[in-house]
Design an enzyme around this catalytic site. Structure first.
Site, PDB file in Angstrom:
ATOM      1  CG  ASP A  53      -8.678  -2.722  -1.875  1.00 18.03           C
ATOM      2  OD1 ASP A  53      -7.757  -1.895  -2.026  1.00 18.03           O
ATOM      3  OD2 ASP A  53      -9.032  -3.171  -0.767  1.00 18.03           O
ATOM      4  CD  GLU A  59      -4.073  -1.610   4.660  1.00 16.70           C
ATOM      5  OE1 GLU A  59      -5.290  -1.569   4.889  1.00 16.70           O
ATOM      6  OE2 GLU A  59      -3.411  -0.604   4.354  1.00 16.70           O
ATOM      7  CG  HIS A 117      -3.830   3.303  -2.147  1.00 19.30           C
ATOM      8  ND1 HIS A 117      -3.525   1.974  -1.890  1.00 19.30           N
ATOM      9  CD2 HIS A 117      -4.801   3.624  -1.268  1.00 19.30           C
ATOM     10  CE1 HIS A 117      -4.290   1.525  -0.928  1.00 19.30           C
ATOM     11  NE2 HIS A 117      -5.073   2.494  -0.522  1.00 19.30           N
ATOM     12  CG  ASP A 118      -2.905   3.938   1.990  1.00 22.93           C
ATOM     13  OD1 ASP A 118      -3.223   2.821   2.430  1.00 22.93           O
ATOM     14  OD2 ASP A 118      -3.722   4.737   1.477  1.00 22.93           O
ATOM     15  CG  ASP A 161      -9.039  -1.105   3.756  1.00 25.95           C
ATOM     16  OD1 ASP A 161      -7.972  -0.664   3.311  1.00 25.95           O
ATOM     17  OD2 ASP A 161      -9.755  -0.479   4.552  1.00 25.95           O
TER      18      ASP A 161
HETATM   19  O1  TEU Z   1      -5.180   1.928   4.942  1.00 24.22           O
HETATM   20  C1  TEU Z   1      -4.963   1.614   6.308  1.00 24.22           C
HETATM   21  C2  TEU Z   1      -4.199   2.702   6.946  1.00 24.22           C
HETATM   22  O2  TEU Z   1      -3.971   2.778   8.123  1.00 24.22           O
HETATM   23  C3  TEU Z   1      -3.775   3.763   6.015  1.00 24.22           C
HETATM   24  O3  TEU Z   1      -4.500   4.841   6.387  1.00 24.22           O
HETATM   25  C4  TEU Z   1      -2.291   3.933   6.030  1.00 24.22           C
HETATM   26  O4  TEU Z   1      -1.680   2.984   6.791  1.00 24.22           O
HETATM   27  C5  TEU Z   1      -1.980   5.274   6.628  1.00 24.22           C
HETATM   28  O5  TEU Z   1      -2.675   6.199   5.862  1.00 24.22           O
HETATM   29  C6  TEU Z   1      -0.492   5.541   6.560  1.00 24.22           C
HETATM   30  O6  TEU Z   1      -0.298   6.795   7.149  1.00 24.22           O
HETATM   31  C7  TEU Z   1      -6.323   1.373   4.345  1.00 24.22           C
HETATM   32  C8  TEU Z   1      -6.380   1.890   2.915  1.00 24.22           C
HETATM   33  O7  TEU Z   1      -5.225   1.452   2.204  1.00 24.22           O
HETATM   34  C9  TEU Z   1      -6.439   3.396   2.990  1.00 24.22           C
HETATM   35  O8  TEU Z   1      -6.365   3.973   1.684  1.00 24.22           O
HETATM   36  C10 TEU Z   1      -7.729   3.796   3.664  1.00 24.22           C
HETATM   37  O9  TEU Z   1      -7.747   5.203   3.834  1.00 24.22           O
HETATM   38  C11 TEU Z   1      -7.849   3.130   5.048  1.00 24.22           C
HETATM   39  O10 TEU Z   1      -7.501   1.750   5.051  1.00 24.22           O
HETATM   40  C12 TEU Z   1      -9.287   3.195   5.526  1.00 24.22           C
HETATM   41  O11 TEU Z   1     -10.072   2.329   4.707  1.00 24.22           O
END
Ligand code: TEU
Length: 544
Positions: free
Chosen positions: A98, A248, A322-323, A199
């Site tokens: 990642d 992403e 994880h989000d 990301d």
């Molecule tokens: O996530 C992108 C993002 O917008 C996320 O914050 C997610 O869509 C949102 O939390 C949903 O409510 C990426 C990573 O996956 C995330 O873990 C990081 O916090 C974010 O980018 C910043 O790098």
């Protein structure tokens, strides 16, 4: 496995901090992943997606990178990562790193120099902007709440952070930034990794800096030069090599995703989009108390399946990461063991029979649930804590906030993998960095392996079917009975083959459409189907 084979692959996402701890410090580590490689091989997956393990202050659990060339010692050493890659390859498992290149941590050397000296060569690696009226340059908001600009009194300038204030956005319009990032990617290619997850990669090209009606999204989402930059990155790094990439994409469109993933454009292999994971947002607001809108879910999934397939692009398909909250709690039913297992199998089947590359998030394969935290003190995620404070400030009562966090928080999927029914679910001998739900005594990998009717064995079957039958990978898709309130029905077609998928999203036994022929070779079935009725959360896939 050749590049073309990646299309038949299944990816398993590991959030190392919550995967397996071998040091007893309560946090997962690289050696813990090495310990579980045999399990991952048994599961049948092809790629491991490792969320960031680079040096980081961990304000956003590694998505705030302070050194792209060093491993965060909390996870282990560069030698541990070498061993992980080597041992994975021995098991025919590939490793996807990642990489976060829309922003760096404010503890990155580039930012520290840019912040210290407005004449630094690194000043233009970021967006430092003056403002004439003591207001931020624009009214853009951070995705973690608050304004997206942080004022630096020393130089009377603001810097842009679309995420946390400690995650400063990189200026991709500066070719020195782009080439420094390509060097980083090439370093990890030479290290021997097999792919990359990029990301929020569709945010890298910022357009005009003007006040916004939509927190700024319209100016930086799928920005003006994003395709140019991705093609340049492809050419200077992974292009033409046997590497799989996935981007992403935040708030993107089908049209852009066809461009991102059309092979002839040489940008990325595949993309994640999140539109299907906003069907329980009220008016697009994540922090709302709402449940699944089933018709919206079906419509969006089929719109993207048809759109990307017909456009020659490639979807990454997933329920969890994880989000996101745990899908069995979010779109299934975790109120008892029978409903949890049946709905988890149904959700797995309806997704894995679709077109695209499926992703399994750690613990999803055993039907792990949201933890149901009862106190804000159990939450760890910066986004959750900001949301708690923001909702409190505008008058929500604490119970309502905890209900909403219990549904939507990213912490839901960050509780440790439940390996056994022993102390701390076999995750750590220490104190876990985040609480483990009590249901680990029933829901754990050991029990799932031993239970022939577990969710785990359904995932193993689905992965095997994808590897064996080209129709799943290359077939077209035909949505059916979209008006049905409980059933998700579609067909896959490939050469002279047709597969029918019927999934019951309700816990009630419901009628199958009278004119639907479900005869054929049963490829997978969960739940009883008889007298024109299908069990609650029942699923069947037949080759016709
Ligand atoms: O996530 C992108 C993002 O917008 C996320 O914050 C997610 O869509 C949102 O939390 C949903 O409510 C990426 C990573 O996956 C995330 O873990 C990081 O916090 C974010 O980018 C910043 O790098």
């Amino acid at each position: 496995m050749s590049q073309s084979d990646w299309r038949k692959s299944v990816v398993y996402q590991i959030y190392p901090k919550s995967f397996n701890d071998t040091t007893g410090n309560g946090e997962g580590d690289l050696k813990g992943i090495i310990e579980k490689l045999d399990y991952l091989q048994y599961l049948g997956i092809d790629y491991i997606w490792l969320t960031p393990v680079y040096e980081s202050p961990m304000n956003d659990n590694g998505y705030d990178i302070s050194n792209y060339y060093k491993i965060n010692e909390k996870f282990g050493t560069i030698e541990d990562l070498e061993t992980l890659v080597t041992e994975a390859h021995k098991r025919n498992l590939k490793v996807m790193m990642d990489i976060v290149i829309n922003h760096t941590s404010t503890e990155h050397e580039w930012f520290k120099q840019a912040y210290a000296d407005s004449d630094s060569e690194f000043r233009d690696y970021y967006f430092f902007k003056r403002s004439s009226d003591a207001q931020p340059p624009t009214n853009w908001e951070s995705k973690f709440g608050g304004n997206a600009w942080k004022y630096d009194e020393k130089t009377d300038a603001y810097y842009l952070h679309l995420f946390d204030v400690t995650q400063a956005d990189l200026n991709w319009d500066n070719p020195n930034v782009r080439h420094a990032l390509y060097d980083i990617i090439n370093y990890w290619i030479d290290f021997g990794v097999d792919g990359f997850r990029f990301d929020v990669i569709n945010l890298i090209s910022k357009g005009e800096f003007k006040n916004s009606e939509k927190i700024g999204k319209e100016f930086y989402t799928d920005g003006p030069r994003v395709h140019e930059y991705l093609h340049e990155m492809n050419e200077h790094t992974f292009g033409g090599k046997d590497l799989m990439t996935v981007g992403e994409m935040s708030s993107t469109t089908i049209e852009h995703c066809i461009k991102y993933t059309s092979p002839e454009r040489q940008e990325l292999s595949s993309v994640f989009n999140f539109h299907h994971l906003k069907v329980d947002y009220v008016n697009g607001e994540k922090w709302s108390n709402a449940r699944l809108d089933f018709h919206k879910l079906k419509d969006i999934l089929m719109e993207w399946q048809l759109g990307i397939y017909e456009g020659g692009g490639w979807n990454a398909i997933f329920w969890c990461n994880h989000d996101q909250p745990r899908v069995v709690s979010r779109f299934g039913n975790d109120s008892n063991e029978t409903l949890r297992k049946q709905s988890a199998k149904m959700l797995a089947t309806v997704l894995h029979m679709m077109q695209g590359t499926p992703y399994i998030y750690q613990g999803e394969e055993i039907g792990m649930t949201n933890p149901g935290f009862g106190s804000i003190n159990q939450y760890r995620d910066i986004e959750s804590l900001n949301a708690f404070n923001n909702m409190k400030r505008v008058g929500y009562d604490e119970d309502e906030i905890l209900t909403i966090l219990g549904q939507k928080s990213r912490d839901n999927s960050r509780t440790p993998v439940q390996w056994t029914n022993e102390k701390n679910a076999g995750f750590t001998t220490g104190t876990p960095w985040i609480d483990i739900p009590d249901n680990f005594d029933q829901i754990n990998v050991k029990a799932a392996i031993e239970d022939n009717y577990s969710v785990l064995h359904t995932y193993r079957d689905l992965i095997r079917l994808r590897h064996e039958y080209d129709i799943i990978t290359y077939g077209s898709i035909e949505p059916l009975y979209m008006e049905d309130d409980e059933l998700f029905i579609y067909k896959r077609h490939y050469k002279d083959e047709t597969w029918l998928v019927v999934a019951n999203f309700s816990k009630e036994r419901v009628s199958i459409p009278k004119d639907l022929d479900i005869e054929g070779q049963v490829m997978i079935q969960h739940g009883n189907i008889s007298d024109g009725l299908i069990d609650g959360f029942g699923t069947i896939v037949v080759a016709q």
